[in-house]
Design a protein around this motif. Sequence first.
Motif, PDB file in Angstrom:
ATOM      1  N   SER A   1       0.806  -1.222   0.000  1.00  0.00           N
ATOM      2  CA  SER A   1       0.000   0.000   0.000  1.00  0.00           C
ATOM      3  C   SER A   1       0.839   1.272   0.000  1.00  0.00           C
ATOM      4  N   VAL A   2       1.935   1.285   0.718  1.00  0.00           N
ATOM      5  CA  VAL A   2       2.764   2.498   0.751  1.00  0.00           C
ATOM      6  C   VAL A   2       3.438   2.728  -0.599  1.00  0.00           C
ATOM      7  N   SER A   3       3.966   1.667  -1.205  1.00  0.00           N
ATOM      8  CA  SER A   3       4.598   1.852  -2.522  1.00  0.00           C
ATOM      9  C   SER A   3       3.575   2.295  -3.557  1.00  0.00           C
ATOM     10  N   GLY A   4       2.398   1.708  -3.534  1.00  0.00           N
ATOM     11  CA  GLY A   4       1.349   2.099  -4.469  1.00  0.00           C
ATOM     12  C   GLY A   4       0.809   3.491  -4.200  1.00  0.00           C
ATOM     13  N   ALA A   5       0.657   3.837  -2.927  1.00  0.00           N
ATOM     14  CA  ALA A   5       0.151   5.169  -2.578  1.00  0.00           C
ATOM     15  C   ALA A   5       1.120   6.255  -3.044  1.00  0.00           C
ATOM     16  N   MET A   6       2.425   5.989  -2.907  1.00  0.00           N
ATOM     17  CA  MET A   6       3.414   6.960  -3.392  1.00  0.00           C
ATOM     18  C   MET A   6       3.347   7.095  -4.906  1.00  0.00           C
ATOM     19  N   LEU A   7       3.168   5.978  -5.595  1.00  0.00           N
ATOM     20  CA  LEU A   7       3.015   6.011  -7.050  1.00  0.00           C
ATOM     21  C   LEU A   7       1.766   6.802  -7.443  1.00  0.00           C
ATOM     22  N   GLY A   8       0.661   6.550  -6.768  1.00  0.00           N
ATOM     23  CA  GLY A   8      -0.584   7.274  -7.047  1.00  0.00           C
ATOM     24  C   GLY A   8      -0.446   8.759  -6.775  1.00  0.00           C
ATOM     25  N   LEU A   9       0.220   9.105  -5.679  1.00  0.00           N
ATOM     26  CA  LEU A   9       0.442  10.510  -5.346  1.00  0.00           C
ATOM     27  C   LEU A   9       1.296  11.183  -6.412  1.00  0.00           C
ATOM     28  N   LEU A  10       2.308  10.492  -6.887  1.00  0.00           N
ATOM     29  CA  LEU A  10       3.161  11.032  -7.944  1.00  0.00           C
ATOM     30  C   LEU A  10       2.349  11.316  -9.206  1.00  0.00           C
ATOM     31  N   VAL A  11       1.516  10.365  -9.608  1.00  0.00           N
ATOM     32  CA  VAL A  11       0.702  10.538 -10.823  1.00  0.00           C
ATOM     33  C   VAL A  11      -0.282  11.689 -10.655  1.00  0.00           C
ATOM     34  N   VAL A  12      -0.985  11.725  -9.535  1.00  0.00           N
ATOM     35  CA  VAL A  12      -1.977  12.773  -9.296  1.00  0.00           C
ATOM     36  C   VAL A  12      -1.305  14.145  -9.252  1.00  0.00           C
ATOM     37  N   THR A  13      -0.156  14.227  -8.613  1.00  0.00           N
ATOM     38  CA  THR A  13       0.560  15.499  -8.522  1.00  0.00           C
ATOM     39  C   THR A  13       1.041  15.957  -9.894  1.00  0.00           C
ATOM     40  N   LYS A  14       1.597  15.028 -10.670  1.00  0.00           N
ATOM     41  CA  LYS A  14       2.057  15.386 -12.028  1.00  0.00           C
ATOM     42  C   LYS A  14       0.887  15.856 -12.895  1.00  0.00           C
ATOM     43  N   LEU A  15      -0.238  15.155 -12.816  1.00  0.00           N
ATOM     44  CA  LEU A  15      -1.413  15.566 -13.601  1.00  0.00           C
ATOM     45  C   LEU A  15      -1.929  16.922 -13.150  1.00  0.00           C
ATOM     46  N   TYR A  16      -1.933  17.172 -11.853  1.00  0.00           N
ATOM     47  CA  TYR A  16      -2.396  18.459 -11.327  1.00  0.00           C
ATOM     48  C   TYR A  16      -1.455  19.571 -11.796  1.00  0.00           C
ATOM     49  N   ASN A  17      -0.152  19.356 -11.662  1.00  0.00           N
ATOM     50  CA  ASN A  17       0.817  20.384 -12.086  1.00  0.00           C
ATOM     51  C   ASN A  17       0.710  20.662 -13.578  1.00  0.00           C
ATOM     52  N   ARG A  18       0.492  19.610 -14.345  1.00  0.00           N
ATOM     53  CA  ARG A  18       0.351  19.776 -15.799  1.00  0.00           C
ATOM     54  C   ARG A  18      -0.912  20.573 -16.140  1.00  0.00           C
ATOM     55  N   SER A  19      -2.015  20.283 -15.443  1.00  0.00           N
ATOM     56  CA  SER A  19      -3.251  21.021 -15.725  1.00  0.00           C
ATOM     57  C   SER A  19      -3.135  22.476 -15.277  1.00  0.00           C
ATOM     58  N   MET A  20      -2.392  22.714 -14.198  1.00  0.00           N
ATOM     59  CA  MET A  20      -2.192  24.102 -13.752  1.00  0.00           C
ATOM     60  C   MET A  20      -1.327  24.850 -14.766  1.00  0.00           C
ATOM     61  N   ALA A  21      -0.305  24.202 -15.286  1.00  0.00           N
ATOM     62  CA  ALA A  21       0.549  24.849 -16.290  1.00  0.00           C
ATOM     63  C   ALA A  21      -0.248  25.139 -17.550  1.00  0.00           C
ATOM     64  N   ARG A  22      -1.103  24.215 -17.931  1.00  0.00           N
ATOM     65  CA  ARG A  22      -1.930  24.403 -19.130  1.00  0.00           C
ATOM     66  C   ARG A  22      -2.896  25.575 -18.918  1.00  0.00           C
ATOM     67  N   SER A  23      -3.497  25.663 -17.737  1.00  0.00           N
ATOM     68  CA  SER A  23      -4.452  26.755 -17.495  1.00  0.00           C
ATOM     69  C   SER A  23      -3.750  28.111 -17.381  1.00  0.00           C
ATOM     70  N   ASN A  24      -2.476  28.092 -17.033  1.00  0.00           N
ATOM     71  CA  ASN A  24      -1.713  29.350 -16.957  1.00  0.00           C
ATOM     72  C   ASN A  24      -1.042  29.713 -18.273  1.00  0.00           C
ATOM     73  N   GLY A  25      -1.271  28.915 -19.304  1.00  0.00           N
ATOM     74  CA  GLY A  25      -0.737  29.198 -20.626  1.00  0.00           C
ATOM     75  C   GLY A  25       0.693  28.799 -20.834  1.00  0.00           C
ATOM     76  N   ARG A  26       1.267  27.974 -19.943  1.00  0.00           N
ATOM     77  CA  ARG A  26       2.654  27.562 -20.091  1.00  0.00           C
ATOM     78  C   ARG A  26       2.796  26.341 -20.984  1.00  0.00           C
ATOM     79  N   LEU A  27       1.718  25.665 -21.320  1.00  0.00           N
ATOM     80  CA  LEU A  27       1.826  24.490 -22.200  1.00  0.00           C
ATOM     81  C   LEU A  27       1.095  24.733 -23.485  1.00  0.00           C
TER      82      LEU A  27
END
Length: 165
Positions: A139-165
Amino acid sequence: MNKTRLITTMAVFIAIGTISAQLIWFPAGVARAYPVQHAINVMAAVALGPGPAVVIAFMISLLRNMLGLGTFLAFPGAMVGAFLAGVLYKKTEKRSLAAVGEGIGSGIIGALFAVPFAHVFMGSSVGAFAFIPAFLVSSVSGAMLGLLVVTKLYNRSMARSNGRL
């Protein structure tokens, strides 16, 4: 989110979790570790909430059992972790707490639920101390993987909404 989009998203999570069970796993003590299951729990909890996350965890566990890729122990760990991840994220809106909820929910509480579950359904008298380390590794290894994916997707969507992508 409309119902069609919700059900479609849930189906994609279920498909990924079911397929990954035969591809990505490793032995962990008395059980097998399926980190993608826990990553999906975190992602579903953040994206969809606790109810859909629990349904997704149940369906992946059911399909894994039907396909011979898991045991009945998949149910308590996955469902408790998905629920706690969803509740903690819903209350705090912190992705990191969704991952913590998955780790505690699946790794500790789910392992404790697995003891009577294993006794009744599998005839095993293995105690909680046998389940907790294996469930925590998964669970800890998977939770870290899930957190990484969710964080990357969130950062990417924030960059897209700010016009950086």
